[in-house]
Design an enzyme around this catalytic site. Structure first.
Site, PDB file in Angstrom:
ATOM      1  N   LYS A   1      -4.958 -11.534  -7.497  1.00  0.00           N
ATOM      2  CA  LYS A   1      -6.205 -11.631  -6.778  1.00  0.00           C
ATOM      3  C   LYS A   1      -7.364 -10.951  -7.184  1.00  0.00           C
ATOM      4  O   LYS A   1      -7.079  -9.491  -7.482  1.00  0.00           O
ATOM      5  CB  LYS A   1      -5.551 -11.161  -5.070  1.00  0.00           C
ATOM      6  CG  LYS A   1      -6.546 -11.217  -4.323  1.00  0.00           C
ATOM      7  CD  LYS A   1      -6.032 -10.585  -2.804  1.00  0.00           C
ATOM      8  CE  LYS A   1      -6.390  -9.227  -2.553  1.00  0.00           C
ATOM      9  NZ  LYS A   1      -6.378  -8.794  -1.176  1.00  0.00           N
TER      10      LYS A   1
ATOM     11  N   LYS B   1       0.926  -1.308  -0.031  1.00  0.00           N
ATOM     12  CA  LYS B   1      -0.169  -0.034   0.121  1.00  0.00           C
ATOM     13  C   LYS B   1       1.019   1.236   0.017  1.00  0.00           C
ATOM     14  O   LYS B   1       0.556   2.209  -0.757  1.00  0.00           O
ATOM     15  CB  LYS B   1      -1.006   0.047   1.063  1.00  0.00           C
ATOM     16  CG  LYS B   1      -2.247  -0.994   1.093  1.00  0.00           C
ATOM     17  CD  LYS B   1      -2.899  -0.872   2.227  1.00  0.00           C
ATOM     18  CE  LYS B   1      -4.132  -1.867   2.505  1.00  0.00           C
ATOM     19  NZ  LYS B   1      -4.449  -2.037   4.023  1.00  0.00           N
TER      20      LYS B   1
ATOM     21  N   LYS C   1     -11.061  -5.181  -5.654  1.00  0.00           N
ATOM     22  CA  LYS C   1     -11.995  -3.974  -6.315  1.00  0.00           C
ATOM     23  C   LYS C   1     -11.102  -3.096  -6.999  1.00  0.00           C
ATOM     24  O   LYS C   1     -11.291  -2.583  -8.312  1.00  0.00           O
ATOM     25  CB  LYS C   1     -12.994  -3.407  -5.254  1.00  0.00           C
ATOM     26  CG  LYS C   1     -13.633  -2.340  -5.892  1.00  0.00           C
ATOM     27  CD  LYS C   1     -14.941  -1.803  -5.118  1.00  0.00           C
ATOM     28  CE  LYS C   1     -15.597  -0.800  -6.102  1.00  0.00           C
ATOM     29  NZ  LYS C   1     -16.310   0.139  -5.196  1.00  0.00           N
TER      30      LYS C   1
HETATM   31  P1  AMP Z   1     -11.599  -6.517   2.040  1.00  0.00           P
HETATM   32  O1  AMP Z   1     -12.515  -6.203   0.925  1.00  0.00           O
HETATM   33  O2  AMP Z   1     -10.012  -6.627   1.659  1.00  0.00           O
HETATM   34  O3  AMP Z   1     -11.887  -5.884   3.043  1.00  0.00           O
HETATM   35  O4  AMP Z   1     -11.613  -7.990   2.382  1.00  0.00           O
HETATM   36  C1  AMP Z   1     -12.509  -8.612   3.080  1.00  0.00           C
HETATM   37  C2  AMP Z   1     -12.411 -10.291   3.345  1.00  0.00           C
HETATM   38  O5  AMP Z   1     -12.502 -11.028   2.032  1.00  0.00           O
HETATM   39  C3  AMP Z   1     -11.213 -10.633   3.993  1.00  0.00           C
HETATM   40  O6  AMP Z   1     -11.193 -11.810   4.887  1.00  0.00           O
HETATM   41  C4  AMP Z   1     -10.248 -11.151   2.783  1.00  0.00           C
HETATM   42  O7  AMP Z   1      -9.173 -12.110   3.086  1.00  0.00           O
HETATM   43  C5  AMP Z   1     -11.238 -11.791   1.795  1.00  0.00           C
HETATM   44  N1  AMP Z   1     -10.769 -11.545   0.442  1.00  0.00           N
HETATM   45  C6  AMP Z   1     -10.671 -10.368  -0.357  1.00  0.00           C
HETATM   46  N2  AMP Z   1     -10.292 -10.622  -1.559  1.00  0.00           N
HETATM   47  C7  AMP Z   1     -10.405 -12.004  -1.617  1.00  0.00           C
HETATM   48  C8  AMP Z   1      -9.847 -12.831  -2.867  1.00  0.00           C
HETATM   49  N3  AMP Z   1      -9.437 -12.460  -3.962  1.00  0.00           N
HETATM   50  N4  AMP Z   1     -10.002 -14.343  -2.597  1.00  0.00           N
HETATM   51  C9  AMP Z   1     -10.147 -14.732  -1.310  1.00  0.00           C
HETATM   52  N5  AMP Z   1     -10.592 -13.950  -0.368  1.00  0.00           N
HETATM   53  C10 AMP Z   1     -10.509 -12.573  -0.551  1.00  0.00           C
END
Ligand code: AMP
Ligand code: TRP
Length: 326
Positions: free
Chosen positions: A193, A111, A196
């Site tokens: 990965k 980041k 968004k």
């Molecule tokens: P975030 O949107 O970054 O706050 O992520 C929310 C949850 O989704 C967290 O537990 C992340 O580890 C999981 N997560 C986000 N992107 C992925 C992905 N591409 N594959 C699997 N888990 C994800």
């Protein structure tokens, strides 16, 4: 399994990576254990943001989570900034966390490379995350693989605080990450990965046509150039999505059709689109109901925050006492 906690940033859309990596597991776990799920808006302001957008995205995330199946009668769904003790505990944890450990976090490195100026909040992000979890003395944290290093730091913080301020009996449990079989969903570009910020997602509430418009050109086995070339399912992102969405018999069939060139990639994607549709239809219809009755979302968040506040106050009381503030 005593208590479950997890958090998600109010990024607006919930995508199938969040869903398969974490949220689907939350929905299953809320039946088995006391569960708290938190929309972490204080984390979200560590990168540039618009206040009006923050408000809208927090709500949109609440709708997404309720539509995905979080049941306010079973789990506490709430917004982080409604429980100010999160930041109080984060401050305390900051004072026992060595700078070096924060600088070593992979997400901090990534980041901070993307920003021109790096604020202290990005560095301290995982300390606030540790406070989120430990404020409820939760021991199980269902997340995707990208959060494992942050969870490791939460364990270190719990251990260090216990050693210093509660040496006779551990006040904080050491929380563990709970991963799903789909712990890392790749984006439709097949390169990174699903995220968004990379624009390679399928949103959980995305309409059928729009999903197909993204699926159709999505990357498959790069060595499969002609329709008649046999493919290698294990290297194909579409095959991995089949494993997440299609029934086992279909997954087996897909593998055979791919590796014998029985199907082309478009045939395979059409079957996947149907499987995704089956999973998303009930989620979409719950979202429609929530849009028609906005009061349901507010009620769920208010009930969730009220329950969270009781637990948070207990923990902060114990912390203050042990640290000489009370
Ligand atoms: P975030 O949107 O970054 O706050 O992520 C929310 C949850 O989704 C967290 O537990 C992340 O580890 C999981 N997560 C986000 N992107 C992925 C992905 N591409 N594959 C699997 N888990 C994800
Ligand atoms: N950092 C997590 C993410 O980006 C979100 C988060 C904040 C979280 N606090 C948490 C996850 C506590 C689990 C537990 O996905």
């Amino acid at each position: 399994m005593a208590r479950i906690f997890s958090g998600i940033q109010p990024s607006g859309e919930l995508h199938i990576g969040n869903y398969l990596g974490a949220v689907k597991n939350w929905v299953a776990l809320q039946r088995e254990a006391e569960s708290l799920f938190c929309i972490v808006d204080y984390h979200a302001i560590t990168i540039p943001f618009e206040p009006a957008q923050l408000r809208a995205r927090r709500r949109e995330m609440a709708v997404g989570l309720l539509a995905a199946g979080i049941d306010p009668a079973r789990a506490s769904l709430f917004v982080q900034s409604d429980v100010p003790e999160h930041t109080e505990l984060a401050w305390i944890f900051n004072t026992i966390t060595p700078l070096g450990e924060l600088e070593r976090q992979v997400q901090f490195k990534e980041k901070s490379q993307r920003q021109e100026s790096v604020n202290a909040g990005i560095l301290n992000y995982p300390v606030l995350q540790a406070a989120d979890i430990l404020l409820y003395r939760a021991d199980t944290v269902p997340v995707g693989e990208d959060q494992v290093q942050h969870l490791e730091l939460s364990r270190v913080i719990a251990r260090r605080w216990n050693n210093q301020f509660s040496p006779d009996a551990d006040f904080f449990p050491e929380p563990r990450a709970l991963l799903t079989p789909t712990r890392r969903i790749m984006g439709l570009d097949g390169q990174a990965k699903m995220s968004k910020s990379l624009g390679n997602t399928i949103a959980l509430l995305e309409p059928r046509d729009s999903i197909w418009a993204k699926l159709r050109p999505a990357v498959t086995d790069p060595k499969r150039i002609k329709r008649t070339d046999p493919g290698t399912p294990e290297v194909c992102n579409i095959y991995h999505l089949h494993k997440a969405f299609s029934p086992p018999a279909t997954v087996e069939h897909v593998a055979v059709q791919c590796s014998t060139a029985g199907w082309g990639c478009i045939d395979c994607k059409k079957v996947l689109a149907e499987s995704i549709e089956t999973e998303l239809v009930p989620i979409r219809s719950r979202a429609e109901r929530l849009a028609a009755e906005p009061g349901l979302v507010e009620d769920a968040l208010a009930t969730g925050a009220a329950r969270a506040k009781v637990l948070a106050a207990e923990t902060i009381h114990g912390v203050r006492e042990r640290m000489g503030f009370a």
